[in-house]
Design an enzyme around this catalytic site. Structure first.
Site, PDB file in Angstrom:
ATOM      1  N   SER A 123      92.523 -48.914 -94.957  1.00  0.00           N
ATOM      2  CA  SER A 123      93.054 -48.502 -96.258  1.00  0.00           C
ATOM      3  C   SER A 123      94.076 -47.368 -96.090  1.00  0.00           C
ATOM      4  CB  SER A 123      91.897 -48.095 -97.168  1.00  0.00           C
ATOM      5  OG  SER A 123      92.303 -48.008 -98.509  1.00  0.00           O
ATOM      6  N   ASP A 239      91.818 -58.900-101.977  1.00  0.00           N
ATOM      7  CA  ASP A 239      91.836 -57.443-102.014  1.00  0.00           C
ATOM      8  C   ASP A 239      92.515 -56.983-103.297  1.00  0.00           C
ATOM      9  OD1 ASP A 239      92.246 -54.723-101.654  1.00  0.00           O
ATOM     10  OD2 ASP A 239      92.691 -54.905 -99.519  1.00  0.00           O
ATOM     11  N   HIS A 269      88.582 -55.807-100.431  1.00  0.00           N
ATOM     12  CA  HIS A 269      89.259 -54.713 -99.730  1.00  0.00           C
ATOM     13  C   HIS A 269      88.504 -54.188 -98.514  1.00  0.00           C
ATOM     14  CE1 HIS A 269      91.736 -51.260 -98.993  1.00  0.00           C
ATOM     15  NE2 HIS A 269      90.755 -50.424 -99.281  1.00  0.00           N
TER      16      HIS A 269
END
Length: 298
Positions: A123, A239, A269
């Site tokens: 991320s 995601d 995600h």
């Protein structure tokens, strides 16, 4: 009579830093660290960077896939994250996060000189990994990106909203602009519950941090077409937090001669905590990618 009071720095959960692994960064903040060691000889090093609101202990399962093949894995909680010191889930300059990463890498490399170093980022950590590797391309042998944050959020792309964020960051840096729902990170309900009940996690995006995320995105727009490091990108097809199209974009435009892209169509995600079958596939894909580049037979 004079009294001297010595304040002992403590982690977010209240443990004295003298009792836990850590380093002190250039700003004098105590940065919590964790390390996973292989049973045998150390063959390579992996620096793992967590995402916004997360912390490094959540990498336990994935780290075992590195240590199984001889990797020494090390990670830290970013400023204001997890057990580290700093204003909660915010920083006034994202470059400090990259600076701390270099410091941690230097500390570990000094203990294990000559070992190849890989950098992993999930991320926001993926964005930081790309920027760190681009700035020091000879430091890392390869980059592993999982659900990386590589494009500016569409909600922040208008010039008007960018101005508003900059004003908010200046006038009220700690005001919470939004919170990221944990429920959309994974299809594994047990993992969602663990994440929601984790006292070390926070999903609140403050205006100061929103500005830094915006600046990270602006810098990535410049860096991605120039990126030359070997890398693998792994992304969930469903995601809702970080754009899978951004992972396709860096694969398409990067100058790297060695680049791999894997999309897990039904995953969300947080691939590191997706349904067991899917995350094992993701972890195995990463492990095999490393084996191939390190020429490991087992």
């Amino acid at each position: 009579m004079f009294y001297f009071i010595f304040l002992v720095a403590k982690t977010f959960s209240g443990k004295p830093f003298t009792d836990v692994s850590h380093f002190v960064n250039a700003d004098g903040l105590h940065i919590f660290t964790n390390c996973w060691e292989p049973k045998g000889d150390v063959k390579f090093l992996v620096c793992m960077l967590h995402g916004f609101g997360g912390h490094c202990i959540r990498f336990n399962e994935l780290a075992s896939y590195f240590t199984e093949i001889g990797g020494l894995v090390f990670s830290h909680d970013h400023i204001g994250h997890g057990e580290s010191e700093g204003s909660r889930t915010t920083v006034d300059d994202y470059n400090k996060l990259i600076r701390d990463t270099y410091q941690h890498v230097d500390i570990v490399m000094e203990k294990y000189p000559g070992k190849p170093v890989y950098i992993f980022g999930q991320s926001m950590g993926g964005a930081l990994a790309v920027l760190a590797a681009h700035a020091k391309p000879t430091l890392f042998k390869g980059v592993i990106l999982v659900g990386p944050m590589l494009l500016i959020d569409p909600g922040l792309q208008s010039s008007f909203r960018r101005v508003l964020i900059k004003m908010a960051a200046y006038l009220a840096p700690n005001v919470v602009l939004t919170s990221l729902p944990e429920s959309r990170g994974s299809r594994d309900q047990d993992e969602i519950k663990i994440s929601q009940e984790d006292p070390l996690k926070s999903s609140d995006v403050k205006s100061e941090m929103a500005l830094q995320l915006l600046r990270i995105g602006e810098q990535l727009e410049v860096v991605m077409p120039q990126f030359t490091c070997p890398f693998i990108t792994l992304h969930g097809g469903d995601d809702f937090t970080c754009s899978v199209e951004a992972s396709k974009l860096i694969h398409r435009v990067a100058k790297s001669e060695d680049k791999t892209l894997k999309i897990y169509e039904l995953c969300r995600h947080d691939l590191v905590h997706e349904l067991q079958e899917d995350r094992i596939k993701c972890f195995t894909d990463i492990q095999n990618w490393l084996k191939e580049r390190l020429q490991l037979n087992s």
